[in-house]
Design a protein around this motif. Structure first.
Motif, PDB file in Angstrom:
ATOM      1  N   GLY A 103       0.822  -1.200   0.000  1.00 49.24           N
ATOM      2  CA  GLY A 103       0.000   0.000   0.000  1.00 49.24           C
ATOM      3  C   GLY A 103       0.855   1.246   0.000  1.00 49.24           C
ATOM      4  N   ASP A 104       0.161   2.366  -0.082  1.00 43.69           N
ATOM      5  CA  ASP A 104       0.838   3.649  -0.158  1.00 43.69           C
ATOM      6  C   ASP A 104       1.570   4.012   1.122  1.00 43.69           C
ATOM      7  OD1 ASP A 104      -0.095   3.969  -2.722  1.00 43.69           O
ATOM      8  OD2 ASP A 104      -1.806   5.216  -2.125  1.00 43.69           O
ATOM      9  N   LEU A 105       1.008   3.668   2.274  1.00 37.68           N
ATOM     10  CA  LEU A 105       1.592   4.092   3.549  1.00 37.68           C
ATOM     11  C   LEU A 105       3.049   3.667   3.660  1.00 37.68           C
ATOM     12  CD1 LEU A 105       1.363   5.474   6.278  1.00 37.68           C
ATOM     13  CD2 LEU A 105       0.397   3.346   7.191  1.00 37.68           C
ATOM     14  N   LYS A 106       3.329   2.440   3.285  1.00 40.76           N
ATOM     15  CA  LYS A 106       4.697   1.921   3.362  1.00 40.76           C
ATOM     16  C   LYS A 106       5.658   2.819   2.581  1.00 40.76           C
ATOM     17  CE  LYS A 106       5.457  -1.501   0.714  1.00 40.76           C
ATOM     18  NZ  LYS A 106       5.479  -2.773   0.020  1.00 40.76           N
ATOM     19  N   CYS A 107       5.282   3.175   1.375  1.00 37.94           N
ATOM     20  CA  CYS A 107       6.143   4.004   0.517  1.00 37.94           C
ATOM     21  C   CYS A 107       6.217   5.448   1.010  1.00 37.94           C
ATOM     22  CB  CYS A 107       5.637   3.973  -0.913  1.00 37.94           C
ATOM     23  SG  CYS A 107       5.732   2.324  -1.636  1.00 37.94           S
ATOM     24  N   ILE A 108       5.096   5.963   1.484  1.00 36.70           N
ATOM     25  CA  ILE A 108       5.077   7.348   1.967  1.00 36.70           C
ATOM     26  C   ILE A 108       5.974   7.494   3.184  1.00 36.70           C
ATOM     27  CG2 ILE A 108       3.619   9.127   3.018  1.00 36.70           C
ATOM     28  CD1 ILE A 108       1.350   8.074   1.154  1.00 36.70           C
ATOM     29  N   LEU A 109       5.932   6.531   4.099  1.00 32.69           N
ATOM     30  CA  LEU A 109       6.795   6.606   5.292  1.00 32.69           C
ATOM     31  C   LEU A 109       8.267   6.612   4.902  1.00 32.69           C
ATOM     32  CD1 LEU A 109       4.900   4.263   7.769  1.00 32.69           C
ATOM     33  CD2 LEU A 109       5.042   6.761   7.836  1.00 32.69           C
ATOM     34  N   LYS A 110       8.629   5.816   3.917  1.00 34.16           N
ATOM     35  CA  LYS A 110      10.019   5.793   3.456  1.00 34.16           C
ATOM     36  C   LYS A 110      10.389   7.151   2.856  1.00 34.16           C
ATOM     37  CE  LYS A 110      13.300   3.441   0.485  1.00 34.16           C
ATOM     38  NZ  LYS A 110      13.521   2.411  -0.522  1.00 34.16           N
ATOM     39  N   GLY A 111       9.491   7.708   2.060  1.00 34.19           N
ATOM     40  CA  GLY A 111       9.747   9.007   1.450  1.00 34.19           C
ATOM     41  C   GLY A 111       9.906  10.107   2.490  1.00 34.19           C
ATOM     42  N   ILE A 112       9.057  10.080   3.512  1.00 35.52           N
ATOM     43  CA  ILE A 112       9.153  11.078   4.581  1.00 35.52           C
ATOM     44  C   ILE A 112      10.473  10.923   5.325  1.00 35.52           C
ATOM     45  CG2 ILE A 112       8.185  11.802   6.805  1.00 35.52           C
ATOM     46  CD1 ILE A 112       5.390  11.257   5.586  1.00 35.52           C
ATOM     47  N   ALA A 113      10.851   9.683   5.618  1.00 34.55           N
ATOM     48  CA  ALA A 113      12.112   9.433   6.329  1.00 34.55           C
ATOM     49  C   ALA A 113      13.297   9.976   5.541  1.00 34.55           C
ATOM     50  CB  ALA A 113      12.287   7.934   6.578  1.00 34.55           C
ATOM     51  N   GLU A 114      13.258   9.830   4.230  1.00 33.97           N
ATOM     52  CA  GLU A 114      14.355  10.307   3.397  1.00 33.97           C
ATOM     53  C   GLU A 114      14.310  11.821   3.192  1.00 33.97           C
ATOM     54  OE1 GLU A 114      13.739   7.864  -0.059  1.00 33.97           O
ATOM     55  OE2 GLU A 114      14.892   6.185   0.788  1.00 33.97           O
ATOM     56  N   ASP A 115      13.111  12.390   3.185  1.00 34.17           N
ATOM     57  CA  ASP A 115      12.948  13.816   2.909  1.00 34.17           C
ATOM     58  C   ASP A 115      13.143  14.699   4.145  1.00 34.17           C
ATOM     59  OD1 ASP A 115      12.533  15.720   0.936  1.00 34.17           O
ATOM     60  OD2 ASP A 115      10.354  15.726   1.151  1.00 34.17           O
ATOM     61  N   MET A 116      12.882  14.148   5.325  1.00 30.10           N
ATOM     62  CA  MET A 116      12.961  14.938   6.564  1.00 30.10           C
ATOM     63  C   MET A 116      14.313  15.642   6.727  1.00 30.10           C
ATOM     64  SD  MET A 116      11.015  15.601   9.395  1.00 30.10           S
ATOM     65  CE  MET A 116       9.907  14.222   9.338  1.00 30.10           C
TER      66      MET A 116
END
Length: 158
Positions: A103-116
């Motif tokens: 699902g999207d949540l898995k990918c979004i969390l990774k993106g946030i972790a990398e973008d923070m």
């Protein structure tokens, strides 16, 4: 025991009644539609991510309202908290991946972790108030997104 003709006709009419047929079709569709994945919002890891994000978002809101940049000590503490939050976001991503959640949540969390860290660095390196406000706005958006993606009800896969 034989069924009376009246009962037989009533049963036949019920079966052919479009509203009964529609209701039955709706139940059949609901039974075959994919179920929404369970929400993770109340699980300790994800609830912690939401809580941390809300706290950091409030700090960013205060800085956006202030005319001057945050002092160095305050910013250093904030930055350390964002590093911890990014690590928890990545932990959430890995947890969902290991569960086999697609699902999207898995990918979004990774993106946030990398973008923070990038958003925090933009705030830290802002050359003037306008650049700082822009960077804070983007950081605030990211922190808000972190809350909303976890607390939004999950939707079934299409």
């Amino acid at each position: 025991m034989p069924m009376s003709c009246g009962l037989l006709i009533a049963a036949a009419l019920l079966v052919t009644d479009p509203s009964v047929a529609d209701a039955h079709a709706g139940h059949a569709a609901a039974a075959t539609a994919p179920a929404a994945p369970p929400s993770v919002a109340t699980e300790p890891l994800f609830a912690n991510i939401v809580s941390r994000s809300e706290t950091l978002r409030a700090i960013v809101d205060g800085w956006m309202a202030a005319p001057a940049a945050p002092d160095a000590g305050e910013f250093a503490a904030f930055k350390a908290q964002t590093v911890e939050l990014a690590a928890r976001d990545m932990e959430g991503h890995v947890d969902l991946r290991e569960r086999g959640v697609d699902g999207d949540l898995k990918c979004i969390l990774k993106g946030i972790a990398e973008d923070m860290p990038l958003k925090v660095a933009a705030v830290e390196g802002a050359a003037d108030d306008a650049a700082r406000q822009s960077a804070l706005s983007e950081l605030r958006y990211l922190l808000n997104d972190n809350v909303e993606v976890i607390t939004s009800p999950p939707t079934p896969a299409a």
